[in-house]
Design a protein around this motif. Structure first.
Motif, short mmCIF file in Angstrom:
data_model
loop_
_atom_site.label_atom_id
_atom_site.label_comp_id
_atom_site.label_asym_id
_atom_site.label_seq_id
_atom_site.Cartn_x
_atom_site.Cartn_y
_atom_site.Cartn_z
N SER B 99 11.35 7.16 1.82
CA SER B 99 10.46 8.14 2.66
C SER B 99 9.21 7.17 2.61
N GLU B 101 6.26 8.72 3.24
CA GLU B 101 5.11 9.44 2.71
C GLU B 101 5.19 8.90 1.34
N LEU B 102 5.80 8.41 0.48
CA LEU B 102 5.84 8.17 -0.77
C LEU B 102 5.24 6.72 -1.29
N LYS B 142 1.24 3.97 -0.70
CA LYS B 142 2.32 4.47 0.22
C LYS B 142 2.78 3.35 1.17
#
Lengths: 264, 241
Positions: B99, B101-102, B142
């Protein structure tokens, strides 16, 4: 049987994984903002302010302790909306988890609902503090308030069920998201969130049963605000509702959701 | 003991001319169902992979190798039959899914956990994953701020160091630069060929011959032969020339 379950939990990392994903999900939602967890509270508080002005100051409904009355209902309602509307696209946003592995998709749902539960618990604690120390109510909180737990559980099961159903339909029909926004908009006014219970029951008696959220709100107020027993018929009815929808959701996930890696 | 046991599995894709993927579209076209063309990607077959075995899958482009591996990995649902997978799987082209976003740290924990590792086990190999990917300074950044090369290294590093119980390697030796390939082969030989179940998809007969004890040969979605590697390669070559 218990030994078997125990072995299974110890050997597999499923629970650990669900908790890990829930924590990260929660952090993503709240900690990214400067205000952090307070956001979870600001939403119901601002709504309470609006409805208080509309229904008590202007329309003078005359419900005693209207803030607590609204607070507990909005906690339930917001949890429901976040867990359903907020998860319609879950199979798309979390695709990275299952597109290369055989991970069980149910874990994605469980972790998301668990992360919403953290917010639910936080809001409930704030509610209890408000109700006991600030609201100035004469009805004390008793052990009956413990019944909030099974009612919340009912709410969680129902939200999970609809989350499964909606996100599985999303795989084959993308505009389900828009349709659900309309349903939620109508549902808000067809639930006894803002109205006096008597007025609501007189006007729309069957809706208390047809709309599964109604029963949950009615019962949670009984145990949390009025020191009464829940309406057991409604309580049972709501559980059956949630379980049937949950079965339908599991079925749909297996039929449509399983094809997410091909379609999304 | 078998790692994968597939009985009568098959997969047909329905390719439609116009996509009916909204409720509105479906309602308005209720008497006008979309015309679709059925493509039988994988015809009915049985397939078994034993634990610890390295199995090859060969066949020409479009023979259904990729679809079959996706089914065996549990990523695609089969249309018919029954499939039993014992353990976690990873379909590996370049690495694991992540992901954006992580942060790198969160991605490492989530991906490795999905592959079946416990938190303690991930703690133990965390530094190894980071140093293998050469990302020591960006652990808490991120990954949307990473360059594509950094993302690829991290993804590959998680996959090789964590590793699922059953690994599906789709042309892994043909990807990346020379250094990358060497690195991949080294890890592959040292940690996967021993102990893990591996399904190898490759056009390189040398690779297949070197590692696979049994090989499946596919043609037009059908499993033509599954058994001795030399025999499978022989059939494949005979068909090619």
């Amino acid at each position: 049987m218990i030994k078997l379950m125990n072995d299974w939990f110890r050997q597999s990392n499923k629970l650990e994984r669900i908790w890990l994903m829930a924590k990260i999900e929660f952090k993503l939602r709240y900690y990214e903002n400067k205000l952090g967890l307070l956001w979870a509270l600001i939403k119901p508080l601002s709504e309470i302010l609006i409805y208080y002005v509309a229904f008590e100051v202007i329309m003078k409904q005359g419900i005693p302790n209207f803030v607590s009355f609204l607070f507990i209902a909005l906690i339930c309602w917001n949890f429901f909306v976040e867990s359903t509307s907020g998860t319609i696209q879950i199979l798309k946003t979390k695709k990275y988890l299952y597109e290369y592995t055989n991970m069980n998709k149910m874990e994605i749902y469980l972790s998301t609902i668990l992360s919403n539960c953290i917010g639910l618990v936080f809001n409930s604690v704030i509610f209890l503090v408000y109700y006991t120390f600030i609201s100035g109510t004469e009805i004390p909180i008793t052990s009956k308030a413990l019944l909030m737990i099974p009612i919340f559980l009912n709410l969680i099961l129902l939200s999970l069920a609809l989350s499964l159903i909606l996100s599985s339909i999303y795989v084959v029909a993308k505009d389900i998201a828009q349709i659900w926004t309309v349903v939620i908009g109508v549902g808000f006014w067809l639930s006894p969130i803002l109205f006096k219970l008597d007025t609501f029951m007189q006007a729309l008696p069957s809706l208390a049963y047809l709309n599964p959220i109604s029963g949950i709100i009615i019962n949670i107020r009984k145990v949390a605000l009025y020191n009464e027993w829940p309406d057991w018929t409604m309580f049972g009815f709501n559980y059956i509702y949630a379980i049937l929808l949950l079965l339908a959701g599991a079925l749909l996930l297996n039929k449509l959701g399983a094809k997410a890696s091909e379609y999304l | 003991m078998s790692a994968i046991h597939a009985k009568n599995i098959s997969k047909t894709f329905h390719i439609t001319e116009d996509s009916h993927n909204t409720v509105k579209h479906r309602l308005f076209n209720i008497f006008n169902p979309p015309r679709n063309k059925a493509v039988e990607a994988v015809k009915k077959m049985n397939f078994e992979v034993k634990k610890g075995e390295c199995v090859g899958i060969i066949g020409r482009n479009g023979s259904g190798k990729s679809t079959l591996t996706r089914i065996l990995a549990g990523v695609y649902k089969t249309d018919t039959g029954h499939l039993k997978i014992n353990g976690s799987t990873l379909l590996m082209n370049l690495g694991v899914g992540m992901s954006h976003e992580l942060t790198a740290r969160e991605n490492i924990y989530i991906s490795a956990s999905v592959l079946g590792l416990k938190i303690k086990e991930i703690d133990a190999i965390f530094d190894q994953i980071v140093s293998f990917a050469e990302l020591e300074e960006f652990v808490d950044t991120k990954i949307k701020y990473f360059s594509s090369g950094m993302v690829a290294r991290l993804s590959f590093s998680i996959a090789v160091n964590a590793g699922a119980d059953i690994m599906f390697l789709d042309e892994i030796f043909a990807v990346g630069d020379m250094k990358f390939q060497e690195k991949a082969i080294k890890v592959f030989e040292s940690s996967w060929i021993e102990g893990k179940t591996v399904v190898l998809i490759s056009h390189s007969m040398d690779v297949i011959q070197k590692y696979c004890t049994r090989t499946a040969y596919m043609k037009h979605g059908k499993l033509e032969y599954f058994g001795n590697t030399d025999k499978a390669i022989e059939l494949y070559l005979a068909d090619n020339f």
